[in-house]
Write an enzyme that holds these catalytic residues in place. Structure first.
Site, PDB file in Angstrom:
ATOM      1  N   GLY A   1       1.094  -1.236   0.156  1.00 53.13           N
ATOM      2  CA  GLY A   1      -0.068   0.100  -0.058  1.00 53.13           C
ATOM      3  C   GLY A   1       0.586   1.080  -0.385  1.00 53.13           C
ATOM      4  O   GLY A   1       0.857   2.709   0.486  1.00 53.13           O
ATOM      5  N   SER A   2       2.224   0.891  -0.900  1.00 52.82           N
ATOM      6  CA  SER A   2       2.845   2.772  -0.135  1.00 52.82           C
ATOM      7  C   SER A   2       2.199   3.344  -1.691  1.00 52.82           C
ATOM      8  O   SER A   2       1.706   4.657  -1.014  1.00 52.82           O
ATOM      9  CB  SER A   2       3.952   2.171  -0.944  1.00 52.82           C
ATOM     10  OG  SER A   2       4.293   2.180  -2.651  1.00 52.82           O
TER      11      SER A   2
ATOM     12  N   MET B   1      -4.373  -6.809  -6.359  1.00 48.86           N
ATOM     13  CA  MET B   1      -4.011  -7.955  -7.208  1.00 48.86           C
ATOM     14  C   MET B   1      -5.750  -8.952  -7.758  1.00 48.86           C
ATOM     15  O   MET B   1      -5.133 -10.062  -7.470  1.00 48.86           O
ATOM     16  CB  MET B   1      -2.596  -9.005  -6.407  1.00 48.86           C
ATOM     17  CG  MET B   1      -1.774  -7.855  -5.847  1.00 48.86           C
ATOM     18  SD  MET B   1      -0.671  -7.275  -7.107  1.00 48.86           S
ATOM     19  CE  MET B   1      -0.044  -8.805  -8.533  1.00 48.86           C
ATOM     20  N   ARG B   2      -6.629  -8.270  -8.428  1.00 48.54           N
ATOM     21  CA  ARG B   2      -7.232  -9.292  -8.495  1.00 48.54           C
ATOM     22  C   ARG B   2      -7.575  -8.809  -9.647  1.00 48.54           C
ATOM     23  O   ARG B   2      -8.282  -6.938 -10.404  1.00 48.54           O
ATOM     24  CB  ARG B   2      -9.096  -8.653  -7.661  1.00 48.54           C
ATOM     25  CG  ARG B   2      -8.397  -9.496  -6.409  1.00 48.54           C
ATOM     26  CD  ARG B   2      -8.870 -10.843  -5.880  1.00 48.54           C
ATOM     27  NE  ARG B   2      -9.839 -11.236  -6.565  1.00 48.54           N
ATOM     28  CZ  ARG B   2     -10.006 -12.629  -6.679  1.00 48.54           C
ATOM     29  NH1 ARG B   2      -9.536 -13.208  -7.016  1.00 48.54           N
ATOM     30  NH2 ARG B   2     -11.326 -12.971  -7.223  1.00 48.54           N
TER      31      ARG B   2
ATOM     32  N   ASN C   1      -6.059   3.148 -12.251  1.00 47.90           N
ATOM     33  CA  ASN C   1      -4.745   2.437 -11.821  1.00 47.90           C
ATOM     34  C   ASN C   1      -3.767   3.156 -12.150  1.00 47.90           C
ATOM     35  O   ASN C   1      -3.801   3.431 -13.546  1.00 47.90           O
ATOM     36  CB  ASN C   1      -5.564   1.081 -12.516  1.00 47.90           C
ATOM     37  CG  ASN C   1      -4.491  -0.407 -12.158  1.00 47.90           C
ATOM     38  OD1 ASN C   1      -3.650  -0.793 -11.165  1.00 47.90           O
ATOM     39  ND2 ASN C   1      -3.752  -1.376 -13.304  1.00 47.90           N
TER      40      ASN C   1
ATOM     41  N   HIS D   1      -0.122   1.769 -13.421  1.00 51.84           N
ATOM     42  CA  HIS D   1       1.013   0.417 -13.626  1.00 51.84           C
ATOM     43  C   HIS D   1       2.280   0.511 -13.894  1.00 51.84           C
ATOM     44  O   HIS D   1       2.343   1.795 -14.415  1.00 51.84           O
ATOM     45  CB  HIS D   1       0.241  -0.028 -15.063  1.00 51.84           C
ATOM     46  CG  HIS D   1       0.947  -1.701 -15.604  1.00 51.84           C
ATOM     47  ND1 HIS D   1       0.587  -2.296 -15.077  1.00 51.84           N
ATOM     48  CD2 HIS D   1       1.480  -1.861 -16.454  1.00 51.84           C
ATOM     49  CE1 HIS D   1       1.204  -4.065 -15.850  1.00 51.84           C
ATOM     50  NE2 HIS D   1       1.670  -2.721 -16.663  1.00 51.84           N
TER      51      HIS D   1
ATOM     52  N   SER E   1       3.216   4.086 -15.526  1.00 50.74           N
ATOM     53  CA  SER E   1       1.488   4.843 -16.385  1.00 50.74           C
ATOM     54  C   SER E   1       0.376   4.366 -15.506  1.00 50.74           C
ATOM     55  O   SER E   1      -0.492   3.840 -14.578  1.00 50.74           O
ATOM     56  CB  SER E   1       1.036   4.022 -17.600  1.00 50.74           C
ATOM     57  OG  SER E   1       2.215   3.487 -18.569  1.00 50.74           O
TER      58      SER E   1
ATOM     59  N   ASP F   1      -5.255  -3.766 -18.043  1.00 52.01           N
ATOM     60  CA  ASP F   1      -3.721  -2.819 -18.357  1.00 52.01           C
ATOM     61  C   ASP F   1      -4.254  -2.180 -20.019  1.00 52.01           C
ATOM     62  O   ASP F   1      -3.182  -1.543 -20.418  1.00 52.01           O
ATOM     63  CB  ASP F   1      -2.613  -3.100 -17.940  1.00 52.01           C
ATOM     64  CG  ASP F   1      -2.646  -3.801 -17.215  1.00 52.01           C
ATOM     65  OD1 ASP F   1      -2.683  -3.027 -16.014  1.00 52.01           O
ATOM     66  OD2 ASP F   1      -1.752  -5.409 -16.841  1.00 52.01           O
TER      67      ASP F   1
ATOM     68  N   ALA G   1       8.023   7.431  -9.148  1.00 59.14           N
ATOM     69  CA  ALA G   1       8.047   7.583  -9.595  1.00 59.14           C
ATOM     70  C   ALA G   1       5.984   8.190  -9.095  1.00 59.14           C
ATOM     71  O   ALA G   1       5.300   8.943  -9.536  1.00 59.14           O
ATOM     72  CB  ALA G   1       8.593   7.735 -10.995  1.00 59.14           C
ATOM     73  N   GLU G   2       5.700   6.124  -9.722  1.00 62.15           N
ATOM     74  CA  GLU G   2       4.680   6.127  -9.254  1.00 62.15           C
ATOM     75  C   GLU G   2       3.882   7.238  -8.001  1.00 62.15           C
ATOM     76  O   GLU G   2       2.995   7.923  -8.066  1.00 62.15           O
ATOM     77  CB  GLU G   2       4.185   4.749  -8.663  1.00 62.15           C
ATOM     78  CG  GLU G   2       4.484   3.911  -9.947  1.00 62.15           C
ATOM     79  CD  GLU G   2       4.062   2.378  -9.133  1.00 62.15           C
ATOM     80  OE1 GLU G   2       3.906   2.349  -8.367  1.00 62.15           O
ATOM     81  OE2 GLU G   2       4.744   1.507  -9.299  1.00 62.15           O
TER      82      GLU G   2
HETATM   83  C1  GRF Z   1       3.158  -1.252  -7.702  1.00 58.44           C
HETATM   84  O1  GRF Z   1       4.364  -1.466  -8.974  1.00 58.44           O
HETATM   85  C2  GRF Z   1       1.925  -0.863  -8.566  1.00 58.44           C
HETATM   86  O2  GRF Z   1       2.274  -0.078 -10.209  1.00 58.44           O
HETATM   87  C3  GRF Z   1       1.704  -1.756  -8.897  1.00 58.44           C
HETATM   88  O3  GRF Z   1       1.176  -2.549  -7.398  1.00 58.44           O
HETATM   89  C4  GRF Z   1       2.169  -2.404  -6.826  1.00 58.44           C
HETATM   90  C5  GRF Z   1       1.472  -1.784  -5.559  1.00 58.44           C
HETATM   91  O4  GRF Z   1       2.689  -1.355  -4.800  1.00 58.44           O
HETATM   92  N1  GRF Z   1       0.400  -1.762  -9.829  1.00 58.44           N
HETATM   93  P1  GRF Z   1       2.341  -0.559  -3.275  1.00 58.44           P
HETATM   94  O5  GRF Z   1       1.441  -2.380  -2.923  1.00 58.44           O
HETATM   95  O6  GRF Z   1       1.457   0.658  -3.699  1.00 58.44           O
HETATM   96  O7  GRF Z   1       3.490  -0.318  -2.436  1.00 58.44           O
END
Ligand code: GRF
Length: 321
Positions: free
Chosen positions: A15-16, A92-93, A109, A111, A138, A147, A175-176
């Protein structure tokens, strides 16, 4: 400030990204708030963090449940929280078509690749193995295909010569954390973004037959007919002549229709200066409640007023059948 958009975040693990969204939401001028963090895994570490930050949480294991049944449970929890958007952050579903349809245009989402490259898992290694110079992340809208939905924003991350998947993943994650909160903020306020509004009008205007765009006194306008002799059927007005900030000008069928509209919905329609006398009407696009199907039909009706006979005749014939 306008009311904040309400988000539910779905997670399965650490959950980062959820944390990045949650901390961004603490800023008073953030346009969204988080009403729920939900998970398919009651042990997801992200849930503990959300709880500590006083965000309501919900968990329901998917084991033993059909995909649709589990999605329906999550959907109910999201609705009960009052959320208007679903934000996937490492959920992850694979979601059922039914769930995706319910949240169409309201589910995002993130990715870890530069989509459309490397959908699915193992994105970092695949980028390294391909010899790519850049990888990245993205944010996209969720559609039934995995995706695959329209990309809203991306960040490129350089791949270093000695990168392995883990090192690359940890830089992409940084970056996310920048990209996701900023993109969500932009998306939930799109209805007030003049560029987004203009793109909506443009798409609908140019979907009509034999149309093209031409600026008129600096404002975008749309014409039907040839480039040479086409006629305007719509204008986009942004702070035009000191009137309401964003509006669409279209032609009504008559002065009677024009006054009926003005009378019926004075908050939506107004008489545009200069154009009003010839039966044009202005429709406000900055109310945050624009009905885009209505705009499409107003554009069509205006198009019919000025389109060459050879085009409208074909429609008249088609409508008989
Ligand atoms: C991230 O790499 C995101 O791009 C992917 O799942 C991972 C989730 O990481 N969809 P976190 O749980 O948000 O740390």
């Amino acid at each position: 400030m306008a009311e904040k958009a309400k988000l539910a975040i779905l997670i399965s693990g650490r959950g980062s990204n959820m944390a990045a969204l949650l901390y961004a939401a603490k800023s008073p001028d953030c346009p969204y708030e988080i009403t729920l963090v939900a998970s398919n895994d009651p042990g997801a570490p992200g849930l503990k963090l959300a709880e500590a930050e006083s965000i309501p949480t919900f968990a329901h294991p998917h084991k033993g449940l059909a995909r649709e049944a589990h999605d329906a449970i999550i959907h109910d929890a999201v609705i009960r929280s009052g959320a208007q958007y679903v934000v996937l952050a490492g959920y992850m579903r694979i979601l059922s078509d039914d769930f995706v349809r319910k949240w169409m245009d309201h589910m995002l989402n993130i990715h870890p690749s530069l989509l459309p490259k490397y959908k699915g898992l193992d994105t970092y290694q695949r980028a390294i193995d391909a010899g790519d110079k850049v990888a990245g992340c993205s944010v996209h809208l969720v559609t039934p295909e995995l995706d695959d939905g329209p990309v809203l924003a991306q960040t490129e991350v350089a791949i270093l010569a000695d990168d392995d998947a883990d090192r690359l993943a940890s830089r992409i994650l940084i970056a996310e954390h920048q990209l996701y909160p900023a993109t969500v903020a932009k998306y939930v306020t799109r209805q007030a973004d003049p560029d987004w509004i203009l793109a909506q009008v443009r798409e609908r205007a140019l979907a009509l037959e034999e149309t093209h765009e031409r600026a008129s006194f600096g404002a975008p306008g749309w014409r039907v007919g040839s480039e040479k002799s086409g006629k305007y059927f719509a204008y986009f007005a942004q702070s035009h002549h000191g009137e309401a900030s964003i509006a669409l000008l279209v032609k009504t069928t008559s002065l009677d229709e024009q006054s009926a509209l003005l009378e019926a919905e004075p908050d939506l329609y107004y008489l545009p200066k200069f154009y009003g006398k010839s039966g044009w009407i202005a429709i406000r696009l900055d109310t945050g409640r624009t009905d885009w199907d209505h705009i499409a039909s107003r554009l069509y009706s205006s198009w019919c007023q000025v389109a060459p006979k050879r085009l409208t005749k074909m429609i008249a014939i088609a409508e008989q059948f």
